[in-house]
Enzyme design. Structure first.
Site, short mmCIF file in Angstrom:
data_model
loop_
_atom_site.label_atom_id
_atom_site.label_comp_id
_atom_site.label_asym_id
_atom_site.label_seq_id
_atom_site.Cartn_x
_atom_site.Cartn_y
_atom_site.Cartn_z
N HIS A 6 0.55 -1.36 0.12
CA HIS A 6 -0.08 -0.53 -0.39
C HIS A 6 1.10 1.63 -0.11
CE1 HIS A 6 -2.73 2.51 2.47
NE2 HIS A 6 -3.48 3.01 1.41
N ARG A 7 1.30 2.23 -1.09
CA ARG A 7 1.78 3.05 -1.35
C ARG A 7 3.16 2.23 -1.48
NH1 ARG A 7 -1.96 7.19 2.17
NH2 ARG A 7 -3.66 6.79 1.94
N GLU A 33 -0.05 -0.41 -4.71
CA GLU A 33 -0.94 0.00 -5.12
C GLU A 33 -0.27 1.80 -4.56
OE1 GLU A 33 -4.04 2.79 -3.22
OE2 GLU A 33 -2.33 1.84 -2.56
N ASP A 35 -1.27 6.11 -6.27
CA ASP A 35 -1.87 7.17 -5.70
C ASP A 35 -2.18 8.18 -7.10
OD1 ASP A 35 -3.61 6.21 -3.56
OD2 ASP A 35 -2.11 6.58 -2.34
N HIS A 48 -0.86 10.95 -2.90
CA HIS A 48 -1.86 10.29 -2.55
C HIS A 48 -2.71 12.17 -1.92
CE1 HIS A 48 -5.42 9.94 0.38
NE2 HIS A 48 -5.25 8.46 0.04
N GLU A 100 -4.76 3.75 -8.50
CA GLU A 100 -5.94 4.42 -7.68
C GLU A 100 -5.47 5.93 -8.06
OE1 GLU A 100 -8.47 6.49 -4.38
OE2 GLU A 100 -6.71 4.84 -3.97
N LYS A 102 -6.95 9.38 -8.32
CA LYS A 102 -7.49 10.20 -7.52
C LYS A 102 -7.97 11.90 -8.04
CE LYS A 102 -6.10 8.78 -2.99
NZ LYS A 102 -8.32 8.52 -2.68
N ASP A 214 0.54 -1.48 4.75
CA ASP A 214 1.78 -1.06 4.88
C ASP A 214 2.79 -2.06 5.26
OD1 ASP A 214 -0.60 1.84 4.08
OD2 ASP A 214 -1.13 1.14 6.97
#
Length: 230
Positions: A6-7, A33, A35, A48, A100, A102, A214
């Site tokens: 995640h990130r 993943e 953003d 993000h 993702e 945004k 994370d």
């Protein structure tokens, strides 16, 4: 079950930076993943928030800054805000990306960058389902995932409308009933954000396709018997 960083490895490294993505790659994750926003001059970048102030030493909206301005900012430990192209160059086809989006209106720019990396494997996700509709219109073969906090009738209606293959759902909402509903609809479940191995094991037992965390190194070690490439 596939493990998505995640990130990047965002517990140990500055989120959404090449440093975080390198650590995730070194750990052997199945996916990353990240953003996406775009700069004032139309460059898709990995961050993000719409504003740079939380994750960098700068101020201002990403969409109001030229890329040359953004590139001067420190995103933690001397890292810069990377472009989507830089991340794709780093990882190549070694893993799968959950991208993702945004910011509405940048779908074409994102797809243009992706077209330069034909071996990259990716899906586009968003809480803004109109973004996914735009992606589907521009790229009929694109893999799209609906992001949502909870299941509802609308999730299934829109998933069918745009031909989504997965629903990306917060972990507390991935109940046994939700798992059964998604399976009946032919939709994979990607759950987020899980940092507790016990919770992750329960998500796997319920049939989650992917899990965002994370702490990818922790999850890969704890879930080794339950994970694998598909």
């Amino acid at each position: 079950m596939l493990i998505y960083a995640h990130r990047g490895a965002s517990k140990a490294e500055p989120e959404n930076t090449l440093r975080a993505f390198r650590r995730a790659l070194d750990a052997g994750v199945h996916g990353i993943e990240l953003d996406l926003h775009a700069t004032a001059d139309g460059i898709p970048v990995v961050i993000h928030d719409a504003d740079v102030s939380r994750t960098t030493n700068g101020t201002g909206k990403v969409a109001s800054l030229q890329y040359a301005e953004l590139a001067t900012l420190d995103a933690g430990r001397g890292e810069r805000i990377p472009t989507l192209a830089e991340v794709l160059s780093l990882a190549g086809d070694r893993l799968h990306f959950d991208l993702e989006i945004k910011q509405p209106g940048i779908e074409r720019e994102v797809l243009t960058v992706l077209a330069r990396f034909p071996s990259a494997r990716w899906a586009i996700s968003s809480f803004d389902w109109d973004i996914l509709r735009a992606v589907r219109s521009l790229a009929p073969a694109a893999d799209v995932w609906l992001l949502t906090m909870a299941l509802s009738d609308d999730v299934f209606v829109v998933a069918h409308e745009i031909g989504a293959t997965a629903v990306s759902l917060c972990a507390p909402a991935f109940t046994s009933d939700a798992a059964e509903s998604l399976a009946r609809a032919g939709l994979r479940a990607v759950v987020w954000t899980v940092n507790d191995p016990a919770v992750a094991k329960e998500m796997a037992r319920r049939g989650a396709y992917g899990l965002c965390t994370d702490v990818p190194e922790v999850m890969l070690a704890a879930l080794a018997p339950m994970t694998g490439h598909e």
